[in-house]
Design a protein around this motif. Structure first.
Motif, mmCIF file in Angstrom:
data_model
loop_
_atom_site.group_PDB
_atom_site.id
_atom_site.type_symbol
_atom_site.label_atom_id
_atom_site.label_comp_id
_atom_site.label_asym_id
_atom_site.label_seq_id
_atom_site.Cartn_x
_atom_site.Cartn_y
_atom_site.Cartn_z
ATOM 1 N N PHE A 18 0.830 -1.210 0.000
ATOM 2 C CA PHE A 18 0.000 0.000 0.000
ATOM 3 C C PHE A 18 0.863 1.257 0.000
ATOM 4 N N PHE A 19 1.951 1.246 0.770
ATOM 5 C CA PHE A 19 2.834 2.409 0.817
ATOM 6 C C PHE A 19 3.426 2.692 -0.564
ATOM 7 N N ASP A 20 3.904 1.643 -1.231
ATOM 8 C CA ASP A 20 4.484 1.824 -2.566
ATOM 9 C C ASP A 20 3.452 2.365 -3.551
ATOM 10 N N ILE A 37 2.109 11.059 6.106
ATOM 11 C CA ILE A 37 0.676 10.753 6.020
ATOM 12 C C ILE A 37 0.451 9.557 5.107
ATOM 13 N N ILE A 38 1.271 9.421 4.066
ATOM 14 C CA ILE A 38 1.211 8.228 3.217
ATOM 15 C C ILE A 38 1.563 6.991 4.051
ATOM 16 N N ASP A 43 -0.569 2.116 6.810
ATOM 17 C CA ASP A 43 -0.774 1.350 8.028
ATOM 18 C C ASP A 43 -2.270 1.095 8.252
ATOM 19 N N VAL A 44 -3.085 2.120 7.993
ATOM 20 C CA VAL A 44 -4.540 1.983 8.125
ATOM 21 C C VAL A 44 -5.059 0.960 7.113
ATOM 22 N N LYS A 47 -4.192 -2.476 8.300
ATOM 23 C CA LYS A 47 -5.002 -2.878 9.461
ATOM 24 C C LYS A 47 -6.398 -3.330 9.044
ATOM 25 N N PHE A 48 -6.996 -2.609 8.102
ATOM 26 C CA PHE A 48 -8.367 -2.914 7.708
ATOM 27 C C PHE A 48 -8.449 -3.802 6.471
ATOM 28 N N ALA A 49 -7.351 -4.429 6.095
ATOM 29 C CA ALA A 49 -7.365 -5.315 4.936
ATOM 30 C C ALA A 49 -8.348 -6.470 5.130
#
Length: 197
Positions: A18-20, A37-38, A43-44, A47-49
């Motif tokens: 997700f970060f990439d 913020i990215i 991270d969010v 977590k919610f994957a």
């Protein structure tokens, strides 16, 4: 030979994936959000994957979390519980407005409602605990960048489903109005028009 559009994810974890993805989209944006913020939003997303994070159990039954009520009730809680609730409401609103925005568009309550909840939750969280990764007023920045961040998340979700599902592309093809924010975050600079009076 036909080109198969299937992808293999080589990231060691979802957070890195997700970060990439968000970082690449953010680089193309004409109004990029800070990298911190990215990092937070990846991270969010991680977590919610798993979808069960969107639900809570009550007496053995699973029910959808009512974010507006949680936000209102948070003022009556202890400081530690407020931190937890404000973060939860903000993070879930971020997911709903960003990665799952298409599923909300068909409901009575739209993404604008969740965006307001998310901004309020992060603003309240900033008053209770303003630092994240030693960055002062971090959650205030998340509240300020909320719309741009959710647009990046929507673009990431659309990218994973294919270009034909890109929300800006869909609106343009249907001759629907596209907001200036959607264009800018997509990396398209809207042309200024000179109106003659």
């Amino acid at each position: 030979m036909q080109n198969d559009s299937k992808k293999i994810i080589l990231s060691s974890n979802l957070k890195g994936f997700f970060f990439d993805g968000l970082s690449e989209l953010n680089k193309k944006s004409l109004c990029p959000v800070p990298e911190s913020i990215i990092y937070y939003s990846s991270d969010v997303l991680d977590k919610f994957a798993l979808s069960e994070e969107f639900f809570e159990t009550s007496e053995g039954k699973v029910r959808e979390k009512i974010l507006g009520m949680k936000l209102l009730e948070a003022t009556q809680l202890s400081r530690e519980d407020q931190k937890r609730v404000y973060k939860e409401v903000g993070d879930m609103s971020l997911m709903v407005c960003g990665y799952f925005s298409e599923s909300v568009s068909k409901k009575i309550v739209d993404t604008q409602y969740y965006a307001q909840l998310g901004k309020m939750a992060y603003s309240h969280l900033n008053t209770v605990t303003p630092k994240f990764l030693d960055i002062p007023h971090f959650y205030g920045m998340v509240a300020t960048c909320f719309k741009s961040l959710t647009t990046l998340m929507t673009l990431l979700a659309a990218h994973e489903r294919g270009a034909e599902n890109h929300p800006v592309f869909k609106k343009l093809m249907k001759s629907e109005a596209v907001t200036e924010r959607e264009l800018i975050v997509s990396g398209v600079f809207p042309a200024q028009t000179n109106k003659a009076s």
